[in-house]
Enzyme design. Structure first.
Site, short mmCIF file in Angstrom:
data_model
loop_
_atom_site.label_atom_id
_atom_site.label_comp_id
_atom_site.label_asym_id
_atom_site.label_seq_id
_atom_site.Cartn_x
_atom_site.Cartn_y
_atom_site.Cartn_z
N ASP A 64 0.84 -1.20 0.00
CA ASP A 64 0.00 0.00 0.00
C ASP A 64 0.87 1.25 0.00
OD1 ASP A 64 -2.37 1.47 0.04
OD2 ASP A 64 -3.27 0.23 1.58
N HIS A 116 1.84 3.13 -3.23
CA HIS A 116 0.98 4.18 -3.79
C HIS A 116 1.56 5.57 -3.53
CE1 HIS A 116 -2.50 1.94 -5.18
NE2 HIS A 116 -2.59 1.29 -4.04
N SER A 149 -11.28 1.47 2.04
CA SER A 149 -10.34 1.96 1.03
C SER A 149 -10.36 3.47 0.87
CB SER A 149 -10.63 1.31 -0.32
OG SER A 149 -10.75 -0.08 -0.20
#
Length: 343
Positions: free
Chosen positions: A14, A17, A168
């Site tokens: 993650d 990103h 999310s």
């Protein structure tokens, strides 16, 4: 006896990103060593959107999946190496088979919260290969607790050994978490987990509420390194759960050391709740859209906040980056028409 919580660390997935999927070999190696030293039980690695996702659409990764797995495997011994995968990005023959060969321990098979059907073949393949598979329901705020349970039961029937719901967009408040986690815990026979984002500043308390409602798996990243406003901050979770009497097995001092290593080594802008992150949370839009939304707003001379709310109205999900420019173009055209009418 203290309740045990399994903390999973997707910093190297993650977190990719936050740097447009440009984490280096050195970053993977250094952080895997630090996480291993801190007794982090599960370390998730890869492109921000998971296995096979590197592309012009969602961003090209600096390293190949194979390089990432090889580097990480070299430094993870006690810690299990996990990956995130979304059917569609990830193929069984090309991607999943190779990941198995390279020593991935745990496969987190993900879908949009109402599309669990697409995970059937991938979960079965992993389980039939003798490895552990979990079901991951992304953008879970976009449906009701009852529908989430239906989708989670599908994943459980395919062989998923745990179910994790992802906030999310960082859109949840504690009551939202309470309702969804309690529904899943009472309706499933496998462990339940929660993955938070911090767009509205709620990620730590939401994670605590998830545990209070019966979740035993919680995700967190070092320094909150992740999409948008960042993820739930791992080292804070370790400290908070220790204070509350939960057992994580993670060494507090060494995870704090890992936070220092990450801050110096990753060179990201420290995650913060920016104005756009707040709008992303309110609109219920994937946190990872922040950078492309800002670029589209600049290209079309429109307000990025309007783009986020437009994406929310269209119920955009990760992988639909092309919608960002579609919304921006529509806004620019609308603004142009408004100016013409005013003349």
């Amino acid at each position: 006896m203290a309740k045990k919580i399994l903390l999973c660390d997707p910093t190297l997935r993650d977190g990719n990103h936050a740097v447009r999927h440009q984490l280096t070999r050195e970053s993977f190696a250094a952080y895997c060593q630090a996480a291993e030293a801190a007794n982090v039980p599960v370390v998730e690695v890869g492109h921000g959107n998971g296995l096979g996702a590197s592309s012009m659409l969602v961003g090209e990764c600096l390293l190949s999946d194979e390089d990432i797995f090889t580097i990480s495997r070299e430094h993870l011994h006690k810690s299990r190496m996990a990956i995130h995968l979304i059917p569609g990005f990830c193929t069984i023959k090309k991607d999943l088979t190779r990941a198995l060969e390279l020593g991935v321990d745990l496969f987190r098979v993900a879908s949009h919260c109402t599309e669990a059907d697409i995970t059937d073949r991938h979960i079965h393949f992993v389980r039939n290969s003798g490895k552990e598979a979990w079901g991951i329901l992304m953008m879970s705020h976009m449906t009701s607790p009852a529908v989430l349970l239906e989708e989670a039961r599908k994943m459980e029937s395919y062989g998923a050994e745990a179910i994790v719901i992802m906030d999310s967009a960082g859109a949840y408040f504690p009551d939202d978490v309470k309702e969804r986690i309690s529904t899943l815990v009472n309706g499933l026979t496998v462990p339940v987990g929660f993955h938070g984002h911090n767009n509205l500043g709620m990620s730590v308390i939401n994670s605590v509420v998830a545990v209070q409602e019966g979740a035993t798996i919680i995700d967190g990243t070092i320094r909150g390194f992740g999409a948008g406003a960042g993820n739930t901050q791992l080292e804070v979770l370790v400290a908070v759960f220790e204070r509350l009497g939960y057992e994580t097995g993670i060494d507090l001092y060494k995870i704090l050391d890992a936070a220092d290593i990450a801050e110096k080594g990753f060179n990201p802008v420290a995650p913060s709740i920016s104005p756009l992150s707040i709008v992303s949370g309110l609109a219920g839009v994937f946190s990872g859209f922040a950078k492309p939304v800002a670029k589209a707003a600049k290209d079309y001379n429109v307000d990025p906040r309007d783009i986020f709310f437009g994406l929310g109205e269209r119920k955009a999900v990760a992988g639909q980056e092309s919608l960002i420019y579609e919304v921006a173009r529509d806004l620019a055209k609308r603004n142009e028409n408004s100016v013409e009418k005013g003349q």
